[in-house]
Design a protein around this motif. Structure first.
Motif, PDB file in Angstrom:
ATOM      1  N   GLU A  97       7.076   4.313  -8.278  1.00 48.60           N
ATOM      2  CA  GLU A  97       6.609   2.926  -8.171  1.00 48.60           C
ATOM      3  C   GLU A  97       5.506   2.872  -7.127  1.00 48.60           C
ATOM      4  O   GLU A  97       5.512   3.644  -6.162  1.00 48.60           O
ATOM      5  CB  GLU A  97       7.784   2.028  -7.767  1.00 48.60           C
ATOM      6  CG  GLU A  97       7.481   0.547  -7.742  1.00 48.60           C
ATOM      7  CD  GLU A  97       8.700  -0.277  -7.327  1.00 48.60           C
ATOM      8  OE1 GLU A  97       8.503  -1.447  -6.945  1.00 48.60           O
ATOM      9  OE2 GLU A  97       9.837   0.248  -7.373  1.00 48.60           O
ATOM     10  N   ILE A  98       4.537   1.973  -7.314  1.00 53.54           N
ATOM     11  CA  ILE A  98       3.451   1.829  -6.341  1.00 53.54           C
ATOM     12  C   ILE A  98       3.283   0.368  -5.953  1.00 53.54           C
ATOM     13  O   ILE A  98       3.614  -0.538  -6.720  1.00 53.54           O
ATOM     14  CB  ILE A  98       2.111   2.370  -6.884  1.00 53.54           C
ATOM     15  CG1 ILE A  98       1.663   1.600  -8.127  1.00 53.54           C
ATOM     16  CG2 ILE A  98       2.205   3.865  -7.185  1.00 53.54           C
ATOM     17  CD1 ILE A  98       0.258   1.956  -8.615  1.00 53.54           C
TER      18      ILE A  98
ATOM     19  N   ASN B  41       0.821  -1.223   0.000  1.00 56.34           N
ATOM     20  CA  ASN B  41       0.000   0.000   0.000  1.00 56.34           C
ATOM     21  C   ASN B  41       0.848   1.263   0.000  1.00 56.34           C
ATOM     22  O   ASN B  41       0.402   2.310   0.438  1.00 56.34           O
ATOM     23  CB  ASN B  41      -0.929   0.015   1.212  1.00 56.34           C
ATOM     24  CG  ASN B  41      -0.183   0.258   2.519  1.00 56.34           C
ATOM     25  OD1 ASN B  41       0.987  -0.108   2.651  1.00 56.34           O
ATOM     26  ND2 ASN B  41      -0.858   0.848   3.482  1.00 56.34           N
ATOM     27  N   GLU B  42       2.077   1.165  -0.500  1.00 57.51           N
ATOM     28  CA  GLU B  42       3.007   2.285  -0.400  1.00 57.51           C
ATOM     29  C   GLU B  42       3.391   2.843  -1.765  1.00 57.51           C
ATOM     30  O   GLU B  42       3.220   2.191  -2.809  1.00 57.51           O
ATOM     31  CB  GLU B  42       4.269   1.850   0.354  1.00 57.51           C
ATOM     32  CG  GLU B  42       4.011   1.583   1.835  1.00 57.51           C
ATOM     33  CD  GLU B  42       5.272   1.197   2.565  1.00 57.51           C
ATOM     34  OE1 GLU B  42       5.373   1.510   3.765  1.00 57.51           O
ATOM     35  OE2 GLU B  42       6.158   0.562   1.944  1.00 57.51           O
ATOM     36  N   LEU B  43       3.953   4.050  -1.710  1.00 59.83           N
ATOM     37  CA  LEU B  43       4.415   4.764  -2.892  1.00 59.83           C
ATOM     38  C   LEU B  43       5.907   5.020  -2.766  1.00 59.83           C
ATOM     39  O   LEU B  43       6.382   5.423  -1.703  1.00 59.83           O
ATOM     40  CB  LEU B  43       3.712   6.121  -3.000  1.00 59.83           C
ATOM     41  CG  LEU B  43       2.220   6.193  -2.728  1.00 59.83           C
ATOM     42  CD1 LEU B  43       1.785   7.649  -2.542  1.00 59.83           C
ATOM     43  CD2 LEU B  43       1.443   5.543  -3.860  1.00 59.83           C
TER      44      LEU B  43
ATOM     45  N   LYS C 187      -0.721   6.824  -9.384  1.00 60.79           N
ATOM     46  CA  LYS C 187      -0.074   5.938 -10.354  1.00 60.79           C
ATOM     47  C   LYS C 187       1.332   6.469 -10.643  1.00 60.79           C
ATOM     48  O   LYS C 187       1.622   7.653 -10.407  1.00 60.79           O
ATOM     49  CB  LYS C 187      -0.892   5.872 -11.647  1.00 60.79           C
ATOM     50  CG  LYS C 187      -0.996   7.183 -12.400  1.00 60.79           C
ATOM     51  CD  LYS C 187      -1.868   7.032 -13.632  1.00 60.79           C
ATOM     52  CE  LYS C 187      -1.901   8.307 -14.479  1.00 60.79           C
ATOM     53  NZ  LYS C 187      -2.376   9.472 -13.722  1.00 60.79           N
ATOM     54  N   PRO C 188       2.221   5.637 -11.151  1.00 60.83           N
ATOM     55  CA  PRO C 188       3.562   6.118 -11.503  1.00 60.83           C
ATOM     56  C   PRO C 188       3.477   7.275 -12.497  1.00 60.83           C
ATOM     57  O   PRO C 188       2.661   7.264 -13.419  1.00 60.83           O
ATOM     58  CB  PRO C 188       4.212   4.880 -12.130  1.00 60.83           C
ATOM     59  CG  PRO C 188       3.516   3.726 -11.484  1.00 60.83           C
ATOM     60  CD  PRO C 188       2.088   4.169 -11.322  1.00 60.83           C
ATOM     61  N   GLY C 189       4.318   8.269 -12.270  1.00 56.75           N
ATOM     62  CA  GLY C 189       4.319   9.450 -13.123  1.00 56.75           C
ATOM     63  C   GLY C 189       3.552  10.618 -12.549  1.00 56.75           C
ATOM     64  O   GLY C 189       3.726  11.759 -12.997  1.00 56.75           O
TER      65      GLY C 189
ATOM     66  N   GLU D 271      -0.033   5.229   0.882  1.00 58.18           N
ATOM     67  CA  GLU D 271      -0.919   6.057   0.064  1.00 58.18           C
ATOM     68  C   GLU D 271      -1.957   6.792   0.922  1.00 58.18           C
ATOM     69  O   GLU D 271      -2.601   7.712   0.456  1.00 58.18           O
ATOM     70  CB  GLU D 271      -1.617   5.234  -1.015  1.00 58.18           C
ATOM     71  CG  GLU D 271      -2.763   4.364  -0.553  1.00 58.18           C
ATOM     72  CD  GLU D 271      -3.679   3.958  -1.711  1.00 58.18           C
ATOM     73  OE1 GLU D 271      -3.738   4.658  -2.732  1.00 58.18           O
ATOM     74  OE2 GLU D 271      -4.332   2.901  -1.566  1.00 58.18           O
ATOM     75  N   ASP D 272      -2.104   6.378   2.185  1.00 60.15           N
ATOM     76  CA  ASP D 272      -3.016   7.059   3.101  1.00 60.15           C
ATOM     77  C   ASP D 272      -2.375   8.282   3.755  1.00 60.15           C
ATOM     78  O   ASP D 272      -3.018   8.958   4.559  1.00 60.15           O
ATOM     79  CB  ASP D 272      -3.479   6.094   4.203  1.00 60.15           C
ATOM     80  CG  ASP D 272      -4.286   4.927   3.636  1.00 60.15           C
ATOM     81  OD1 ASP D 272      -5.014   5.150   2.649  1.00 60.15           O
ATOM     82  OD2 ASP D 272      -4.162   3.809   4.168  1.00 60.15           O
ATOM     83  N   SER D 273      -1.131   8.562   3.433  1.00 61.08           N
ATOM     84  CA  SER D 273      -0.457   9.749   3.959  1.00 61.08           C
ATOM     85  C   SER D 273      -1.119  11.009   3.394  1.00 61.08           C
ATOM     86  O   SER D 273      -1.918  10.952   2.466  1.00 61.08           O
ATOM     87  CB  SER D 273       1.021   9.729   3.588  1.00 61.08           C
ATOM     88  OG  SER D 273       1.662   8.569   4.089  1.00 61.08           O
ATOM     89  N   VAL D 274      -0.773  12.152   3.989  1.00 61.17           N
ATOM     90  CA  VAL D 274      -1.361  13.425   3.562  1.00 61.17           C
ATOM     91  C   VAL D 274      -0.629  13.889   2.303  1.00 61.17           C
ATOM     92  O   VAL D 274       0.411  14.554   2.365  1.00 61.17           O
ATOM     93  CB  VAL D 274      -1.270  14.468   4.691  1.00 61.17           C
ATOM     94  CG1 VAL D 274      -1.915  15.784   4.256  1.00 61.17           C
ATOM     95  CG2 VAL D 274      -1.963  13.943   5.948  1.00 61.17           C
ATOM     96  N   ILE D 275      -1.177  13.515   1.146  1.00 60.83           N
ATOM     97  CA  ILE D 275      -0.556  13.764  -0.165  1.00 60.83           C
ATOM     98  C   ILE D 275      -1.638  14.192  -1.150  1.00 60.83           C
ATOM     99  O   ILE D 275      -2.728  13.620  -1.168  1.00 60.83           O
ATOM    100  CB  ILE D 275       0.136  12.496  -0.710  1.00 60.83           C
ATOM    101  CG1 ILE D 275       1.158  11.942   0.289  1.00 60.83           C
ATOM    102  CG2 ILE D 275       0.808  12.777  -2.049  1.00 60.83           C
ATOM    103  CD1 ILE D 275       1.707  10.579  -0.101  1.00 60.83           C
ATOM    104  N   SER D 276      -1.328  15.163  -1.983  1.00 58.48           N
ATOM    105  CA  SER D 276      -2.241  15.573  -3.054  1.00 58.48           C
ATOM    106  C   SER D 276      -1.507  15.577  -4.391  1.00 58.48           C
ATOM    107  O   SER D 276      -0.296  15.801  -4.435  1.00 58.48           O
ATOM    108  CB  SER D 276      -2.806  16.982  -2.789  1.00 58.48           C
ATOM    109  OG  SER D 276      -3.806  16.951  -1.808  1.00 58.48           O
ATOM    110  N   LYS D 277      -2.247  15.358  -5.462  1.00 60.43           N
ATOM    111  CA  LYS D 277      -1.660  15.457  -6.798  1.00 60.43           C
ATOM    112  C   LYS D 277      -1.359  16.917  -7.113  1.00 60.43           C
ATOM    113  O   LYS D 277      -2.130  17.817  -6.769  1.00 60.43           O
ATOM    114  CB  LYS D 277      -2.609  14.886  -7.842  1.00 60.43           C
ATOM    115  CG  LYS D 277      -2.766  13.368  -7.764  1.00 60.43           C
ATOM    116  CD  LYS D 277      -3.689  12.853  -8.866  1.00 60.43           C
ATOM    117  CE  LYS D 277      -3.882  11.349  -8.746  1.00 60.43           C
ATOM    118  NZ  LYS D 277      -4.814  10.827  -9.770  1.00 60.43           N
TER     119      LYS D 277
END
Length: 327
Positions: A81-82, A31-33, A90-92, A114-120
């Motif tokens: 990588e995911i 479940n990681e990036l 997704k990658p990229g 992926e549950d971390s505080v992250i935005s595109k």
């Protein structure tokens, strides 16, 4: 390539404890990036952790030596990588966000859930200054919300030219508040440029003798106290402060027994909702990062010295990819 550059510290102390070394690149689990860090920042949190100042840092990050040896809480980067169960990214994808107490953003690669505080990072806001926005922006928004920020409020921001303060000025204006910024003479123009309606130059004017009343007094510096600020507050005014000290904690505990004025201090509760609201403010052009300097990984000691000097304007970018020529 099996290695990456990381800035580590094995012991608490001065900027001299910081070292640039080669380390292994981590691998994401289900479940990681894996994120390639393009830029990060150097903040007050970084030098406080490095110095173990205040002493409670040692109880969070190791009594004698730091458990988390890589600093850096905010980043802008690209997903490389995911894990197999990741659905949000997704990658990229270009992303920005906060590592929270895990830190670690002063490395060329980091792994986060992926549950971390992250935005595109959408195309219209994509640039390296995004690395300086998550922590300061969320802190400003969180504390202003604790003060009940609403349209028409009169808001005073102490330390309006710093990282949290510069975001607080802009966020309060976006909410429709009338904003007074407090700063030194050299920063008056900057604070007016980011939207303050008026400025108090603390080198020329006595803040606590002012006749204006405010619904929110937001101290981002930590040099004000509740008792002295009370005359500045409106009848139901809030004093909110990032200074997490015993005096303010006592004042906050008495809120339920006190009529009128309230006090709030504490630690920012970072959330995806806060970061998404910050992203919306960026996209609507109601928020921008104030950048004073950019340093390479090799210049990390100089970056810490400047961040700790107390004379920083806005934010400091730490260039991660492309900013280092050798170890």
């Amino acid at each position: 390539m099996n290695t990456m550059k990381s800035i580590i510290y094995d012991t608490y102390g001065s900027p001299d404890v910081l070292k640039l070394i080669n380390t292994g690149i981590p691998k994401p689990t289900w479940n990681e990036l894996l994120i390639k860090v393009i830029s990060s920042s150097v903040t007050a949190a970084d030098w406080h952790l490095r110095k173990a100042n205040p002493v409670m840092v040692r109880f969070m990050n190791g009594l004698l030596t730091p458990k988390r040896k890589v600093l850096g809480q905010e980043f802008y980067g690209e997903i490389i990588e995911i894990g197999e169960n990741v659905t949000r990214f997704k990658p990229g994808d270009k992303v920005f966000g906060s590592t929270g107490l895990k830190t670690g953003a002063h490395s060329e690669f980091i792994v986060l859930s992926e549950d971390s505080v992250i935005s595109k990072a959408d195309k219209d806001i994509e640039n390296e200054s995004l690395a300086t926005i998550p922590v300061g922006g969320m802190t400003a928004l969180f504390f202003l919300k604790q003060g009940g920020l609403k349209k028409g409020d009169r808001v005073l921001v102490n330390g309006a030219s710093g990282s949290v303060g510069s975001y607080a000025v802009q966020i309060a204006k976006a909410y429709g508040a009338n904003v007074t910024g407090v700063c030194s003479t050299r920063n008056v123009k900057l604070v007016l440029d980011i939207g303050a309606d008026q400025v108090v130059d603390y080198k020329k004017d006595k803040l606590l003798n002012g006749s204006q009343n405010y619904e929110i007094v937001f101290d981002t510096v930590g040099n004000l106290n509740y008792r002295n600020v009370m005359p500045l507050l409106s009848l139901e005014g809030y004093f909110v402060s990032t200074a997490f000290n015993l005096g303010l904690m006592r004042a906050m505990m008495m809120n339920t027994f006190r009529k009128g004025h309230k006090a709030y201090t504490g630690i920012t509760k970072e959330s995806q909702e806060l970061l998404d609201e910050i992203k919306d403010l960026l996209k609507s052009k109601n928020l921008k990062a104030v950048i004073e300097r950019t340093y390479s990984m090799e210049e990390i000691k100089e970056a810490h010295i400047h961040a700790e000097s107390g004379h920083k304007q806005g934010n400091i970018i730490l260039e991660i990819q492309g900013g280092t020529t050798h170890v």
